[in-house]
Design an enzyme around this catalytic site. Structure first.
Site, short mmCIF file in Angstrom:
data_model
loop_
_atom_site.label_atom_id
_atom_site.label_comp_id
_atom_site.label_asym_id
_atom_site.label_seq_id
_atom_site.Cartn_x
_atom_site.Cartn_y
_atom_site.Cartn_z
N ARG A 57 0.82 -1.23 0.00
CA ARG A 57 0.00 0.00 0.00
C ARG A 57 0.85 1.27 0.00
O ARG A 57 0.37 2.33 -0.37
CB ARG A 57 -0.98 0.01 1.18
N THR A 109 0.70 -0.52 12.21
CA THR A 109 0.99 -1.75 12.94
C THR A 109 0.44 -1.65 14.37
O THR A 109 0.96 -0.91 15.19
CB THR A 109 2.53 -1.98 12.98
N GLU A 159 12.41 -4.24 19.34
CA GLU A 159 11.90 -2.86 19.33
C GLU A 159 10.61 -2.88 20.12
O GLU A 159 9.67 -3.60 19.75
CB GLU A 159 11.66 -2.38 17.88
N1 PXP Z 1 8.48 0.91 14.31
C1 PXP Z 1 7.77 -0.04 13.68
C2 PXP Z 1 8.21 -1.46 13.83
C3 PXP Z 1 6.64 0.29 12.90
O1 PXP Z 1 5.94 -0.67 12.28
C4 PXP Z 1 6.30 1.65 12.75
C5 PXP Z 1 5.13 2.04 11.89
O2 PXP Z 1 5.30 1.62 10.61
C6 PXP Z 1 7.09 2.60 13.39
C7 PXP Z 1 8.16 2.21 14.19
C8 PXP Z 1 6.84 4.08 13.24
O3 PXP Z 1 5.60 4.41 13.77
P1 PXP Z 1 5.03 5.88 13.51
O4 PXP Z 1 4.83 6.00 12.04
O5 PXP Z 1 3.78 5.91 14.29
O6 PXP Z 1 6.08 6.84 14.01
#
Ligand code: PXP
Length: 265
Positions: A57, A109, A159
Site C-alpha cells: 500500500r 501496525t 523494538e
Molecule cells: N516501528 C515499527 C516497527 C513500525 O511498524 C512503525 C510504523 O510503521 C514505526 C516504528 C513508526 O511508527 P510511527 O509511524 O507511528 O512513528
C-alpha cells in the site's frame, strides 16, 4: 556487546512509508520516497526504515531496490513473518530487519508480534535472516513473556512498541503516560538483562505548538530512557515536515533526542 546509543542519544531511524503513501495517492512518482530518504540522511537520519507490506500500500518492491542502491546508512526493512517477505529480504540483504505483525485491515501496525504464540516460526526466521547477514529485531509489546521468547528465538534485538504510551501522550493523560512509561522501562531493562539491544518506536512525536509545554514530548521521554539504542519514527516526523520541511523536522527530532540524554546539549 556494544550498544549503539548507550552513552549518548539514541540513533534516529526515519520511517519513509508516509512519503510513499502520499506519492501513491496520485499514482505517479512524486514525492519520491527514495529522494526523501536521501534528504533525510543528509539531514542526520542514522537509519532509514520502511515497511514493505503484503498489499504494497505504500512502499513497493522497486522502491526497496532503489533504496538499497542509493543509500549508505543502514536500511531497516520491516516485514511480516511470511515466506514471501523472508525470501525478498534474503535477496535484498538489508543491514537490519524488523519483524512485525501485519493485518490487512489495519491502518498502522497495531500491537506487537506474538513471538510466544508462533515461537518456532519466528525462531526459524531469525536464523534464516541472521544467515543472510541481517541484524534481526522483533517488534513486540513491553511484555516479559514476549521479551524472553524473543531472546530464546535468537533475535539480538527487540523494538518495544511505544503506541500505548504515545496515545496517552496525545490525549495528555498523565496517569496513562506514567504507567505506560513504567511498562516500557521495565521491558527495556528486562531486554537488556537478557543481552538484547533494545529499541523503541511507534506514535512518537514532538510538540506541535510553541513552548512552554506542560511535559516533555513523547520522543524526549522515550529517548531519555538510557536503554533505548534506536528510535524509529515515521508519522509524526513526516507530519511535522509538512509545517517545517523534512530537513528541519529531522533536526528537531534529533535535537529532542539529544537534549533528552544530555540537557546541556
Ligand atoms: N516501528 C515499527 C516497527 C513500525 O511498524 C512503525 C510504523 O510503521 C514505526 C516504528 C513508526 O511508527 P510511527 O509511524 O507511528 O512513528
Amino acid at each position: 556487546m556494544i550498544f549503539a546509543g548507550a552513552s549518548n542519544a539514541p540513533l534516529l531511524g526515519v520511517n519513509i512509508d508516509h512519503v510513499a503513501t502520499l506519492r501513491n495517492a496520485r499514482g505517479g512518482r512524486f514525492p519520491d520516497p527514495v529522494a526523501a530518504a536521501e534528504l533525510a540522511v543528509e539531514a542526520g537520519a542514522d537509519i532509514i526504515t520502511f515497511h514493505l507490506r503484503e498489499d504494497r500500500r505504500h512502499i513497493r518492491d522497486e522502491d526497496v531496490a532503489r533504496l538499497k542502491a542509493a543509500l549508505r546508512v543502514p536500511l531497516n526493512f520491516e516485514a511480516a513473518v511470511t515466506d514471501e517477505m523472508l525470501a525478498l529480504i534474503e535477496q535484498v540483504r538489508p543491514e537490519h530487519v524488523c519483524l512485525v505483525p501485519e493485518r490487512r485491515q489495519e491502518v498502522t501496525t497495531e500491537g506487537g508480534l506474538d513471538v510466544v504464540g508462533q515461537f518456532a516460526r519466528v525462531k526459524e526466521a531469525c536464523g534464516r535472516l541472521a544467515a543472510a547477514g541481517c541484524r534481526v529485531s522483533l517488534f513486540i509489546g513491553a511484555d516479559a513473556a514476549q521479551i524472553e521468547a524473543s531472546a530464546r528465538a535468537g533475535a539480538p534485538c527487540v523494538e518495544l512498541h511505544t503506541g500505548a504510551y504515545a496515545n496517552a501522550w496525545w490525549a495528555q493523560d498523565q496517569g496513562g503516560m506514567a504507567s505506560e512509561l513504567q511498562r516500557l522501562k521495565d521491558g527495556l531493562r528486562r531486554g537488556r538483562a537478557l543481552g538484547l539491544q533494545t529499541n523503541a518506536g511507534h506514535g512518537l512525536a514532538v510538540w506541535d505548538r510553541p513552548a512552554p509545554h506542560p511535559f516533555p514530548s513523547s520522543t524526549a521521554a522515550v529517548a531519555a530512557l538510557p536503554e533505548v539504542s534506536e528510535l524509529h519514527i515515521g508519522h509524526a516526523l513526516i507530519g511535522h515536515a509538512v509545517f517545517v520541511g523534512l530537513r528541519q523536522a529531522i533536526a528537531d527530532f534529533k535535537a529532542e533526542a539529544v537534549r533528552a540524554r544530555d540537557p546541556r546539549a
